[in-house]
Design a protein around this motif. Structure first.
Motif, PDB file in Angstrom:
ATOM      1  N   LEU A 102      -1.331 -27.819  53.923  1.00 53.58           N
ATOM      2  CA  LEU A 102      -0.532 -28.880  54.050  1.00 53.58           C
ATOM      3  C   LEU A 102      -0.133 -29.132  55.538  1.00 53.58           C
ATOM      4  O   LEU A 102       0.256 -28.113  56.043  1.00 53.58           O
ATOM      5  N   ARG A 103      -0.106 -30.429  55.912  1.00 54.89           N
ATOM      6  CA  ARG A 103       0.218 -30.612  57.352  1.00 54.89           C
ATOM      7  C   ARG A 103       1.550 -31.831  57.418  1.00 54.89           C
ATOM      8  O   ARG A 103       2.165 -31.688  58.359  1.00 54.89           O
ATOM      9  N   THR A 104       1.482 -32.445  56.521  1.00 49.14           N
ATOM     10  CA  THR A 104       2.506 -33.606  56.360  1.00 49.14           C
ATOM     11  C   THR A 104       2.993 -33.593  55.013  1.00 49.14           C
ATOM     12  O   THR A 104       2.730 -33.026  54.052  1.00 49.14           O
ATOM     13  N   GLU A 105       4.069 -34.729  54.979  1.00 52.70           N
ATOM     14  CA  GLU A 105       4.779 -34.988  53.665  1.00 52.70           C
ATOM     15  C   GLU A 105       3.620 -35.589  52.694  1.00 52.70           C
ATOM     16  O   GLU A 105       3.719 -35.612  51.482  1.00 52.70           O
ATOM     17  N   ARG A 106       3.023 -36.273  53.186  1.00 51.16           N
ATOM     18  CA  ARG A 106       1.900 -37.081  52.498  1.00 51.16           C
ATOM     19  C   ARG A 106       0.848 -36.087  52.040  1.00 51.16           C
ATOM     20  O   ARG A 106       0.480 -36.334  50.638  1.00 51.16           O
ATOM     21  N   ASP A 107       0.577 -35.019  52.610  1.00 52.65           N
ATOM     22  CA  ASP A 107      -0.321 -33.892  51.818  1.00 52.65           C
ATOM     23  C   ASP A 107       0.508 -33.235  50.868  1.00 52.65           C
ATOM     24  O   ASP A 107      -0.259 -32.996  49.809  1.00 52.65           O
ATOM     25  N   PRO A 141       4.346 -20.376  57.682  1.00 57.29           N
ATOM     26  CA  PRO A 141       3.590 -21.447  58.520  1.00 57.29           C
ATOM     27  C   PRO A 141       3.042 -21.071  59.749  1.00 57.29           C
ATOM     28  O   PRO A 141       3.281 -20.201  60.449  1.00 57.29           O
ATOM     29  N   GLN A 142       1.720 -21.533  59.759  1.00 58.31           N
ATOM     30  CA  GLN A 142       1.081 -21.569  61.032  1.00 58.31           C
ATOM     31  C   GLN A 142       1.199 -22.539  61.987  1.00 58.31           C
ATOM     32  O   GLN A 142       2.283 -23.230  61.921  1.00 58.31           O
ATOM     33  N   ALA A 145       8.010 -26.776  54.909  1.00 61.33           N
ATOM     34  CA  ALA A 145       8.053 -25.693  54.268  1.00 61.33           C
ATOM     35  C   ALA A 145       9.117 -25.569  53.000  1.00 61.33           C
ATOM     36  O   ALA A 145       8.834 -25.111  52.241  1.00 61.33           O
ATOM     37  N   ALA A 146      10.393 -26.366  53.665  1.00 63.70           N
ATOM     38  CA  ALA A 146      11.431 -26.341  52.714  1.00 63.70           C
ATOM     39  C   ALA A 146      11.184 -27.348  51.538  1.00 63.70           C
ATOM     40  O   ALA A 146      11.588 -27.119  50.310  1.00 63.70           O
TER      41      ALA A 146
END
Length: 295
Positions: free
Chosen positions: A275-280, A234-235, A197-198
């Motif tokens: 978005l779930r990961t830094e890759r996303d 965030p969920q 999120a940050a």
């Protein structure tokens, strides 16, 4: 825009010379008639009187996509007075919230009037041009101010260019920004998702100078003149970001992007990004830039 050259390719190559309006009212009338399309602001009133004591008339009043009050002041050419005048009216507006709420209630209904966002009132100055002194002057203020230059091209086109956007916010470290944006600390939610999120906050604010973050209870909006991204809290396993990018112009990937045109959701925008990961987040970079350009 002053340095922009526009050419008509019909039957050859002819330069379309930019021009100012004949009178200030030509710009004001056009923008008021199409304010939501041009500025992302719902039009409320024109030449709004501030009463006999204050003795003034606000060119235009509106409500932006996040429910924040907006004052729009117009000048045909270059006039430093437009900024001072707008700030003068902004002080009046903040001191007369009930009058504005009544106006919103009469134009947009009780629900809109109850949700006015007083933490982020805005001033938009639309003029033929601004000087470097104007740009410096607005940077000394803590208000949300946009300087917008207009030009007419021929009889059928008008251009708007944001000369300066002042967020009224002092840059802060990511941890402090997370608190400002209403993002949960890592101790209260999974550390990886909190850090994501940050990172999203950093990425959106870093797309260009003058981006404003506006916090509502249900989402954080990132805007230039209009919102280009809205981030929901965030969920359990993901962050939802809504963009102004046209879903028809991007590849819809199940589990990553979704067309939410006509579907109810918090914030604004018809493209949902999950978005779930830094890759996303890396995959979403081009979509963020596309949405920023569209706003």
């Amino acid at each position: 825009m002053v340095g922009l050259k526009l050419f008509d390719m019909t039957g050859g190559m002819t330069e379309v010379v930019p021009r100012l309006a004949e009178v200030e009212a030509d710009v004001q009338d056009l923008v008021e008639a199409h304010m939501e399309t041009m500025l992302g602001v719902r039009f409320l009133a024109s030449e709004y009187s501030t009463g006999p004591v204050h003795g003034g008339r606000i060119d235009s009043l509106g409500l932006d996509e996040n429910g924040a009050p907006v004052i729009v002041e117009f000048k045909r050419g270059t006039d430093a007075g437009v900024i001072h005048q707008g700030l003068y009216y902004m002080a009046w507006l903040v001191d007369h919230k009930d009058a504005f709420r009544h106006l919103v209630r009469d134009r947009l209904g009780v629900t809109a009037a109850s949700q006015v966002l007083w933490s982020a009132p805005r001033l938009i100055c639309v003029a033929g041009d601004f000087t470097r002194y104007d740009v410096h002057a607005v940077r000394e203020h803590s208000r949300l101010i946009d300087l917008v230059r207009y030009r007419f091209f021929g009889t059928d086109h008008i251009g708007l260019e944001t000369v300066a956007s002042v967020t009224g916010q002092i840059p802060a470290p990511a941890r402090a920004r997370r608190r400002v944006a209403g993002l949960p600390p890592a101790s209260r939610q999974g550390g990886a998702l909190a850090e994501l999120a940050a990172a999203v906050d950093d990425t959106l604010l870093g797309l260009a100078d003058g981006i404003t973050r506006v916090q509502r209870k249900q989402y954080a909006a990132y805007q230039r003149l209009r919102n280009f991204a809205c981030v929901c809290p965030p969920q359990q396993t993901k962050l939802l970001v809504y963009l102004k990018a046209d879903p028809a112009e991007v590849d819809i990937i199940p589990g990553f992007t979704r067309d939410v045109t006509g579907l109810g959701h918090h914030g604004t925008g018809d493209l949902e990004v999950q978005l779930r990961t830094e890759r996303d987040l890396e995959r979403a970079q081009d979509l963020f830039r596309l949405s920023y350009a569209a706003a």
